[in-house]
Design a protein around this motif. Structure first.
Motif, PDB file in Angstrom:
ATOM      1  N   LEU A 120       0.808  -1.228   0.000  1.00  0.00           N
ATOM      2  CA  LEU A 120       0.000   0.000   0.000  1.00  0.00           C
ATOM      3  C   LEU A 120       0.836   1.270   0.000  1.00  0.00           C
ATOM      4  CD1 LEU A 120      -2.674  -1.120   2.573  1.00  0.00           C
ATOM      5  CD2 LEU A 120      -3.036  -0.818   0.156  1.00  0.00           C
ATOM      6  N   GLY A 121       2.114   1.123   0.231  1.00  0.00           N
ATOM      7  CA  GLY A 121       2.970   2.298   0.231  1.00  0.00           C
ATOM      8  C   GLY A 121       3.489   2.578  -1.163  1.00  0.00           C
ATOM      9  N   PRO A 122       4.419   3.512  -1.254  1.00  0.00           N
ATOM     10  CA  PRO A 122       4.940   3.855  -2.579  1.00  0.00           C
ATOM     11  C   PRO A 122       5.749   2.714  -3.173  1.00  0.00           C
ATOM     12  CG  PRO A 122       6.176   4.976  -0.889  1.00  0.00           C
ATOM     13  CD  PRO A 122       5.060   4.288  -0.200  1.00  0.00           C
ATOM     14  N   SER A 123       5.510   2.413  -4.415  1.00  0.00           N
ATOM     15  CA  SER A 123       6.345   1.465  -5.155  1.00  0.00           C
ATOM     16  C   SER A 123       7.210   2.320  -6.061  1.00  0.00           C
ATOM     17  CB  SER A 123       5.488   0.492  -5.938  1.00  0.00           C
ATOM     18  OG  SER A 123       4.663   1.193  -6.821  1.00  0.00           O
ATOM     19  N   ASN A 124       7.772   1.836  -7.068  1.00  0.00           N
ATOM     20  CA  ASN A 124       8.827   2.573  -7.772  1.00  0.00           C
ATOM     21  C   ASN A 124       8.476   3.969  -8.286  1.00  0.00           C
ATOM     22  OD1 ASN A 124      10.818   0.542  -7.572  1.00  0.00           O
ATOM     23  ND2 ASN A 124       9.591  -0.670  -8.975  1.00  0.00           N
ATOM     24  N   TYR A 150     -11.342   4.798  18.815  1.00  0.00           N
ATOM     25  CA  TYR A 150     -11.464   5.528  17.545  1.00  0.00           C
ATOM     26  C   TYR A 150     -10.050   5.829  17.096  1.00  0.00           C
ATOM     27  CZ  TYR A 150     -16.285   6.355  19.099  1.00  0.00           C
ATOM     28  OH  TYR A 150     -17.568   6.206  19.550  1.00  0.00           O
ATOM     29  N   ASN A 151      -9.655   5.250  16.004  1.00  0.00           N
ATOM     30  CA  ASN A 151      -8.271   5.388  15.567  1.00  0.00           C
ATOM     31  C   ASN A 151      -8.188   5.890  14.148  1.00  0.00           C
ATOM     32  OD1 ASN A 151      -6.625   4.317  17.834  1.00  0.00           O
ATOM     33  ND2 ASN A 151      -7.975   2.580  17.528  1.00  0.00           N
ATOM     34  N   LEU A 152      -7.162   6.666  13.888  1.00  0.00           N
ATOM     35  CA  LEU A 152      -6.932   7.247  12.568  1.00  0.00           C
ATOM     36  C   LEU A 152      -5.710   6.583  11.956  1.00  0.00           C
ATOM     37  CD1 LEU A 152      -7.214  10.964  13.685  1.00  0.00           C
ATOM     38  CD2 LEU A 152      -9.057   9.520  12.900  1.00  0.00           C
ATOM     39  N   MET A 153      -5.772   6.348  10.680  1.00  0.00           N
ATOM     40  CA  MET A 153      -4.673   5.649  10.026  1.00  0.00           C
ATOM     41  C   MET A 153      -4.530   6.141   8.598  1.00  0.00           C
ATOM     42  SD  MET A 153      -4.245   1.555  10.257  1.00  0.00           S
ATOM     43  CE  MET A 153      -4.012   1.139  11.942  1.00  0.00           C
ATOM     44  N   PRO A 154      -3.304   6.270   8.125  1.00  0.00           N
ATOM     45  CA  PRO A 154      -3.141   6.548   6.696  1.00  0.00           C
ATOM     46  C   PRO A 154      -3.288   5.267   5.892  1.00  0.00           C
ATOM     47  CG  PRO A 154      -1.018   6.492   7.767  1.00  0.00           C
ATOM     48  CD  PRO A 154      -2.026   6.273   8.844  1.00  0.00           C
ATOM     49  N   VAL A 155      -3.410   5.406   4.590  1.00  0.00           N
ATOM     50  CA  VAL A 155      -3.657   4.233   3.737  1.00  0.00           C
ATOM     51  C   VAL A 155      -2.491   3.250   3.809  1.00  0.00           C
ATOM     52  CG1 VAL A 155      -3.794   3.469   1.330  1.00  0.00           C
ATOM     53  CG2 VAL A 155      -5.312   5.235   2.150  1.00  0.00           C
ATOM     54  N   TYR A 156      -1.273   3.768   3.883  1.00  0.00           N
ATOM     55  CA  TYR A 156      -0.129   2.849   3.902  1.00  0.00           C
ATOM     56  C   TYR A 156      -0.046   2.069   5.210  1.00  0.00           C
ATOM     57  CZ  TYR A 156       2.304   6.696   6.350  1.00  0.00           C
ATOM     58  OH  TYR A 156       2.656   7.695   7.212  1.00  0.00           O
ATOM     59  N   GLY A 157      -0.777   2.512   6.234  1.00  0.00           N
ATOM     60  CA  GLY A 157      -0.788   1.803   7.504  1.00  0.00           C
ATOM     61  C   GLY A 157      -1.886   0.760   7.601  1.00  0.00           C
ATOM     62  N   GLU A 180      -9.750   5.794  -3.370  1.00  0.00           N
ATOM     63  CA  GLU A 180      -8.997   5.952  -4.627  1.00  0.00           C
ATOM     64  C   GLU A 180      -7.621   5.334  -4.519  1.00  0.00           C
ATOM     65  OE1 GLU A 180      -9.387   7.433  -7.718  1.00  0.00           O
ATOM     66  OE2 GLU A 180     -11.526   7.537  -7.303  1.00  0.00           O
ATOM     67  N   ARG A 181      -6.938   5.673  -3.415  1.00  0.00           N
ATOM     68  CA  ARG A 181      -5.567   5.222  -3.252  1.00  0.00           C
ATOM     69  C   ARG A 181      -5.476   3.701  -3.098  1.00  0.00           C
ATOM     70  NH1 ARG A 181      -0.374   6.103  -4.536  1.00  0.00           N
ATOM     71  NH2 ARG A 181       1.049   5.671  -2.848  1.00  0.00           N
ATOM     72  N   ILE A 182      -6.382   3.147  -2.275  1.00  0.00           N
ATOM     73  CA  ILE A 182      -6.364   1.696  -2.044  1.00  0.00           C
ATOM     74  C   ILE A 182      -6.592   0.963  -3.356  1.00  0.00           C
ATOM     75  CG2 ILE A 182      -7.623  -0.204  -0.960  1.00  0.00           C
ATOM     76  CD1 ILE A 182      -8.147   1.694   1.408  1.00  0.00           C
ATOM     77  N   GLU A 183      -7.608   1.425  -4.100  1.00  0.00           N
ATOM     78  CA  GLU A 183      -7.897   0.755  -5.385  1.00  0.00           C
ATOM     79  C   GLU A 183      -6.715   0.862  -6.329  1.00  0.00           C
ATOM     80  OE1 GLU A 183     -11.365   1.478  -7.638  1.00  0.00           O
ATOM     81  OE2 GLU A 183     -12.704   0.789  -6.064  1.00  0.00           O
ATOM     82  N   GLU A 184      -6.155   2.079  -6.382  1.00  0.00           N
ATOM     83  CA  GLU A 184      -5.022   2.286  -7.296  1.00  0.00           C
ATOM     84  C   GLU A 184      -3.875   1.351  -6.975  1.00  0.00           C
ATOM     85  OE1 GLU A 184      -1.968   4.660  -6.430  1.00  0.00           O
ATOM     86  OE2 GLU A 184      -1.190   3.590  -8.168  1.00  0.00           O
ATOM     87  N   ARG A 185      -3.553   1.247  -5.675  1.00  0.00           N
ATOM     88  CA  ARG A 185      -2.427   0.403  -5.260  1.00  0.00           C
ATOM     89  C   ARG A 185      -2.695  -1.073  -5.523  1.00  0.00           C
ATOM     90  NH1 ARG A 185       2.253   1.160  -4.868  1.00  0.00           N
ATOM     91  NH2 ARG A 185       1.629   2.239  -6.746  1.00  0.00           N
ATOM     92  N   LEU A 186      -3.864  -1.546  -5.092  1.00  0.00           N
ATOM     93  CA  LEU A 186      -4.144  -2.980  -5.219  1.00  0.00           C
ATOM     94  C   LEU A 186      -4.286  -3.383  -6.678  1.00  0.00           C
ATOM     95  CD1 LEU A 186      -6.543  -3.728  -2.225  1.00  0.00           C
ATOM     96  CD2 LEU A 186      -4.099  -3.975  -2.336  1.00  0.00           C
TER      97      LEU A 186
END
Lengths: 183, 307
Positions: free
Chosen positions: A102-106, B253-260, B280-286
């Protein structure tokens, strides 16, 4: 008791004998025979037959509890404090474990990260290490040697080296190679 | 107090790296021009009436372009709610990619992921001394013959009380192992799908709330039936001040960024609340990882000291 066995061999007349039958006659007498009058079933019918005769039960079966010298106070017991399931460490457990997905890749601005790079609470030489004791010790020696461990911790340095030597000998002379099972 | 709040949500990682990503606004069609500008300062006095939020005519968010359009699965849809008011207001309906949010949940993969998360960082520091490490025991206690007693070579042999332990734990013992890339990827997909299927996943436009009063958040969660524990996920790792302050009081109640984001946290918290940017970010990454053409490189076994 004086044995009257010898007397049993003598003949005794049936008439004129006293009412007490001697032990000798009890061995064999055609005039009478023994009759069973005690049955185990009757004993069982009266109540449970005790088992494990002589066994002393250590657990509390009932009755008066032991008394302490201080009747007003309770016995000392640590106060129960339930663990806080939502303290910071537990609430955010596992955060950043999927940083390589989920973090940055290249991307040009950021380098991709791996979860092993985030193991801050693990000793640096043990991050991402998978192995048995021998492999772990060898790696530790390699890392620790450079930092002057021998000078700062002489006994531990000696123990480390001894342990490595002993494990080498044990694993190579006393145990079969792990590849044997594949052969 | 401000630094304490910030430290809760900003991880060491975020201090080192810059903002994770920038959401391209073209992906989400909004009537942005019609939004009334609201002030960013927080209102600390609860007794003051909250500013009434004036909204343009609904729906505000009405379409979303999916990357890698799905061919064989139906697109899923979800409401987008607001965080401005305690009562839920549905701002619109968006499409969710089925490969991310409608994957058949594999419970065994989820279990593998949770087990991995619990174990891979675990190091056992339990230690026992071997016979030559225990203090003493260098001298033969008594002569071999003559005393009539059993023969011994050392008082620290394992058969002696206080002697060394033969095959005991040796510190430190690492339990590290890496689950395969695809197992972890599919773990995320399964968990997200399970959350959506079980109505435990909600999407909001953003995490901006009008006050930093913790009771506002409590009432909001209670009103919407969002489970005792809620995990708010946004794309940026620096969260708005109000929600940071409000959630700081409550541990659930916890806050988290997408990379976490991770499987364990998603299962620990009853409800998962994602912002549009986070979706958006989760879909893009996966989807990137599912459709990349150098997947073999990504899926390769992690080699020690290769980073």
């Amino acid at each position: 008791m004086v044995s009257t066995l010898g007397m049993a061999l003598r003949y005794r007349p049936l008439t004129g004998v006293s009412s007490k039958v001697s032990k000798a006659n009890a061995l064999f007498n055609p005039e009478w025979t023994t009759v069973r009058f005690r049955y185990h079933a009757d004993k069982v019918a009266k109540g449970p037959v005790p088992r494990r005769h002589g066994y002393e039960e250590k657990l509390f079966q009932g009755g008066l509890l032991p008394r302490t010298a201080f009747p007003d106070r309770a016995l000392p017991i640590p106060t129960y404090k339930p663990k806080n399931s939502w303290n910071e460490k537990r609430a955010l457990f596992g955060q950043n474990d999927y940083i390589d997905i989920l973090g940055p890749s290249n991307e040009i601005s950021q380098k991709p990260l791996h979860p092993t790079q985030l193991l801050y609470h693990v000793p640096p030489w043990l991050r991402g290490v998978q192995g048995n004791e021998y492999q772990v010790l060898l790696r530790r020696r390699k890392f620790v040697q450079k930092k002057g461990y021998a000078l700062g911790h002489p006994t531990k340095w000696a123990t480390l080296n001894t342990r490595i030597k002993k494990l080498y000998r044990y694993l190579n002379h006393k145990t079969k190679s792990p590849f044997w099972k594949d052969a | 107090m401000a630094t304490k709040i910030i430290n809760k949500t900003v991880t060491e990682l975020s201090l080192r790296i810059t903002r994770c990503f920038f959401v391209p606004s073209k992906a989400i069609q909004t009537n942005a021009a019609l939004f009334q500008e609201r002030s960013e300062t927080s209102i600390t006095n609860v007794e003051e009436q909250l500013l009434p939020t004036i909204r343009p005519p609904l729906p505000i968010i009405y379409s979303r372009k999916l990357a890698f359009p799905p061919k064989f699965k139906a697109v899923r849809q979800a409401w987008v709610s607001n965080m401005d008011t305690v009562e839920e207001e549905k701002l619109g309906l968006i499409d969710l990619h089925p490969e991310v949010f409608a994957e058949r949940p594999r419970v065994d993969i989820i279990h593998e992921n949770v087990r991995w998360q619990q174990l891979y960082r675990h190091v056992s520091y339990a230690n026992t001394k071997v016979r030559y490490e225990v203090r003493g025991g260098g001298r033969k206690p008594r002569p071999q013959k003559g005393s009539g007693r059993s023969r011994h070579g050392s008082i620290r042999s394992p058969i002696w009380r206080g002697g060394g332990i033969v095959h005991g734990p040796r510190s430190p013992t690492p339990y590290f192992y890496m689950l395969s890339f695809n197992a972890r990827l599919n773990g995320l997909r399964s968990t997200l799908s399970a959350k959506l299927a079980q109505d435990d996943l909600h999407i909001v436009d953003s995490l901006d709330i009008p006050t930093d009063d913790p009771s506002y958040l409590e009432k909001l969660v209670e009103e919407r039936g969002w489970g005792p524990a809620v995990l708010f996920v946004d794309d940026n790792d620096i969260m708005p001040l109000n929600i940071t302050a409000a959630s700081d009081v409550h541990g659930h109640y916890n806050l988290m960024p997408v990379y976490g984001l991770n499987v364990h946290s998603m299962l620990k918290h009853h409800t998962l609340v994602l912002t549009l940017a986070a979706v958006e970010r989760i879909e893009e990454r996966l989807l990137f990882h599912l459709n990349r053409n150098d997947a073999a490189e990504a899926g390769r076994k992690h080699r020690l000291d290769s980073l």
